[in-house]
Design a protein around this motif. Structure first.
Motif, PDB file in Angstrom:
ATOM      1  N   GLY A  24      51.489  52.920  35.565  1.00  0.00           N
ATOM      2  CA  GLY A  24      50.625  53.128  36.499  1.00  0.00           C
ATOM      3  C   GLY A  24      50.675  52.493  37.856  1.00  0.00           C
ATOM      4  N   ARG A  25      51.995  52.340  38.350  1.00  0.00           N
ATOM      5  CA  ARG A  25      52.144  51.761  39.668  1.00  0.00           C
ATOM      6  C   ARG A  25      53.290  52.703  40.448  1.00  0.00           C
ATOM      7  NH1 ARG A  25      55.144  46.185  38.705  1.00  0.00           N
ATOM      8  NH2 ARG A  25      55.748  46.588  40.986  1.00  0.00           N
ATOM      9  N   ALA A  43      44.292  60.317  36.113  1.00  0.00           N
ATOM     10  CA  ALA A  43      44.366  61.544  36.984  1.00  0.00           C
ATOM     11  C   ALA A  43      45.349  61.395  38.328  1.00  0.00           C
ATOM     12  CB  ALA A  43      42.906  61.869  37.542  1.00  0.00           C
ATOM     13  N   LYS A  44      45.589  60.359  38.613  1.00  0.00           N
ATOM     14  CA  LYS A  44      46.464  60.081  39.836  1.00  0.00           C
ATOM     15  C   LYS A  44      47.817  60.029  39.315  1.00  0.00           C
ATOM     16  CE  LYS A  44      43.795  57.281  42.974  1.00  0.00           C
ATOM     17  NZ  LYS A  44      43.526  57.894  43.996  1.00  0.00           N
ATOM     18  N   ARG A  45      48.040  59.303  37.939  1.00  0.00           N
ATOM     19  CA  ARG A  45      49.397  59.404  37.399  1.00  0.00           C
ATOM     20  C   ARG A  45      50.036  61.017  37.176  1.00  0.00           C
ATOM     21  NH1 ARG A  45      49.290  54.266  32.918  1.00  0.00           N
ATOM     22  NH2 ARG A  45      47.699  53.175  33.881  1.00  0.00           N
ATOM     23  N   LEU A  46      49.167  61.752  36.421  1.00  0.00           N
ATOM     24  CA  LEU A  46      49.610  63.103  36.229  1.00  0.00           C
ATOM     25  C   LEU A  46      49.624  63.697  37.340  1.00  0.00           C
ATOM     26  CD1 LEU A  46      47.246  63.634  33.031  1.00  0.00           C
ATOM     27  CD2 LEU A  46      49.669  63.244  33.026  1.00  0.00           C
ATOM     28  N   TRP A  65      47.207  68.527  42.916  1.00  0.00           N
ATOM     29  CA  TRP A  65      46.290  68.413  43.953  1.00  0.00           C
ATOM     30  C   TRP A  65      47.306  67.603  45.090  1.00  0.00           C
ATOM     31  CZ3 TRP A  65      40.782  69.047  44.297  1.00  0.00           C
ATOM     32  CH2 TRP A  65      40.237  69.704  43.310  1.00  0.00           C
ATOM     33  N   PRO A  66      46.783  67.378  46.207  1.00  0.00           N
ATOM     34  CA  PRO A  66      47.261  66.713  47.155  1.00  0.00           C
ATOM     35  C   PRO A  66      47.613  65.051  47.024  1.00  0.00           C
ATOM     36  CG  PRO A  66      45.614  68.051  48.310  1.00  0.00           C
ATOM     37  CD  PRO A  66      45.684  68.013  46.853  1.00  0.00           C
ATOM     38  N   LEU A  67      48.700  64.702  47.433  1.00  0.00           N
ATOM     39  CA  LEU A  67      48.878  63.128  47.373  1.00  0.00           C
ATOM     40  C   LEU A  67      48.501  62.681  48.438  1.00  0.00           C
ATOM     41  CD1 LEU A  67      52.624  63.159  45.905  1.00  0.00           C
ATOM     42  CD2 LEU A  67      50.565  62.917  44.915  1.00  0.00           C
ATOM     43  N   GLY A 111      39.575  62.853  46.367  1.00  0.00           N
ATOM     44  CA  GLY A 111      39.722  61.392  46.422  1.00  0.00           C
ATOM     45  C   GLY A 111      40.302  60.792  44.965  1.00  0.00           C
ATOM     46  N   PRO A 112      39.879  61.414  43.986  1.00  0.00           N
ATOM     47  CA  PRO A 112      40.412  61.090  42.505  1.00  0.00           C
ATOM     48  C   PRO A 112      41.934  61.167  42.276  1.00  0.00           C
ATOM     49  CG  PRO A 112      38.325  62.139  42.175  1.00  0.00           C
ATOM     50  CD  PRO A 112      38.748  62.466  43.638  1.00  0.00           C
ATOM     51  N   TYR A 113      42.706  61.894  43.287  1.00  0.00           N
ATOM     52  CA  TYR A 113      44.061  62.178  43.140  1.00  0.00           C
ATOM     53  C   TYR A 113      44.871  61.884  44.319  1.00  0.00           C
ATOM     54  CZ  TYR A 113      41.657  65.553  40.068  1.00  0.00           C
ATOM     55  OH  TYR A 113      40.956  66.271  39.192  1.00  0.00           O
ATOM     56  N   LEU A 114      44.230  61.285  45.395  1.00  0.00           N
ATOM     57  CA  LEU A 114      45.064  60.928  46.697  1.00  0.00           C
ATOM     58  C   LEU A 114      45.566  59.713  46.356  1.00  0.00           C
ATOM     59  CD1 LEU A 114      42.631  62.177  49.497  1.00  0.00           C
ATOM     60  CD2 LEU A 114      44.719  63.084  48.993  1.00  0.00           C
TER      61      LEU A 114
END
Length: 377
Positions: A24-25, A43-46, A65-67, A111-114
């Protein structure tokens, strides 16, 4: 992204997959600004994992989604920088500040994905009338946020209070000269006093409150009239309370380049581009990923594939109470816009004059100095 950067990223993929999915980093730099994402949500990791597929195939309907995202808080400014479309009067959209409801809807959805968000585009963000509320909303999300300012109202009490109450990750202050005369040659009508007073006050408040953020970042744009000062810039930035200094090259923004020629420095290593007989050397080693993972929102909620599309020549759609970001991001208009940018970029002025395509270096900033490490000063 340069082609060699793409292959380097692909070679690092196995290591990155382990760090991102298992740990997760994710450590990276954003225009030479260090960013460390830790304890990322699944959510961000995937999303980051799926975004990697863009390195192999730029799908017209991305799997992720966008990074990263630019969000234009205002499209008006208190300066008249000659190379900037806003300063030069080339932004033909109505002057406005982003509605706070639009900003909140956008951040709550994306926001949850950025990983990062840049809270500026073609205006001075600190002029937003609800700056504190903007920063409060941004703070709710585990996203590294950046604000870039000319610093002309940085000594305003309400601005300082907003920046320490809801600090962004980085506060980038554009200072392009060590005197008012030098600085205002490009930053027309700028004064050093308000910017430096604001930075010193913020630096003191950070110490008093033991705050790590915002990182106070002085960005120095190297040009013909200020390159003689570069040897003194590090000491100047340190003395005035900055944490980080970067030297940046001057790039062309949606123009053939004539507007910026008088500013091109003499020193070769400070030039953004190679030149032959005074003409820019055009390169073909750039692969554009912006519309696939780094879109922008303009003040009215119009989503564009790249922040260089300052007049929304190729809009994906407009965010509203009835139209979500997902509707736009996965919609047909976005797919068609990506196709044009991917397959026929020369048909678009902002692609032909993209600051990244023909740039010599991998990033627009070419040197960075950590001013908290005294050996760098």
């Amino acid at each position: 992204m340069k082609r060699h950067q793409r292959w380097r990223a692909l070679r690092r993929s196995p290591e990155l997959v382990w760090d991102v999915l298992a740990r997760g980093r994710y450590d990276f730099t954003y225009d030479l600004m260090p960013v460390s994402a830790r304890n990322m949500s699944w959510a961000k990791r995937l999303n980051l994992f799926k975004s990697g597929t863009n390195l192999l195939h730029r799908r017209l309907a991305p799997w992720a989604w966008p990074l990263h995202m630019n969000i234009e808080l205002t499209n008006y400014c208190n300066l008249s920088c000659p190379v900037c479309p806003t300063g030069a009067g080339k932004v033909n959209r109505p002057k406005a500040a982003m509605d706070i409801g639009t900003f909140e809807r956008l951040m709550d959805e994306v926001g949850p994905y950025l990983l990062t968000t840049s809270l500026w585009a073609w205006g001075e963000p600190l002029l937003h009338p609800q700056l504190a509320e903007v920063l409060r909303i941004a703070e709710r999300h585990d996203v590294m946020s950046f604000i870039s300012t000319n610093g002309q109202n940085l000594n305003n009490d309400s601005v300082i209070d907003a920046l320490v109450s809801h600090p962004p990750g980085y506060l980038i202050v554009a200072i392009d000269g060590l005197t008012d005369e030098t600085n205002s040659k490009y930053r027309v009508k700028a004064r050093l006093g308000p910017a430096l007073e604001g930075v010193r006050r913020l630096s003191e408040l950070k110490r008093e409150r033991a705050l790590e953020r915002p990182v106070l970042h002085m960005r120095y744009l190297a040009m013909k009239h200020n390159e003689h000062e570069i040897e003194q810039v590090r000491d100047f930035a340190y003395r005035n309370g900055f944490d980080l200094l970067t030297i940046r090259t001057l790039v062309v923004v949606d123009s053939p380049g004539e507007e910026h020629r008088e500013f091109v420095p003499d020193a070769g290593h400070l030039k953004a581009y190679d030149y032959v007989d005074g003409e820019r050397v055009l390169r073909d080693d750039f692969i554009c990923y912006w519309p696939f993972w780094f879109p922008s929102s303009l003040v009215d909620g119009t989503i564009v594939g790249c922040d260089q599309d300052c007049n929304a020549q190729l809009p994906f759609g407009v965010l509203s109470e009835d139209v979500s970001f997902a509707d736009i991001w996965l919609g047909e208009a976005a797919a068609q816009a990506r196709k044009v940018i991917r397959d026929d970029p020369d048909s678009l002025s902002f692609c032909r004059n993209c600051p990244y395509t023909h740039h010599r270096a991998e990033t627009l900033a070419i040197e960075a100095f950590d001013l908290n490490d005294r050996s760098c000063v």
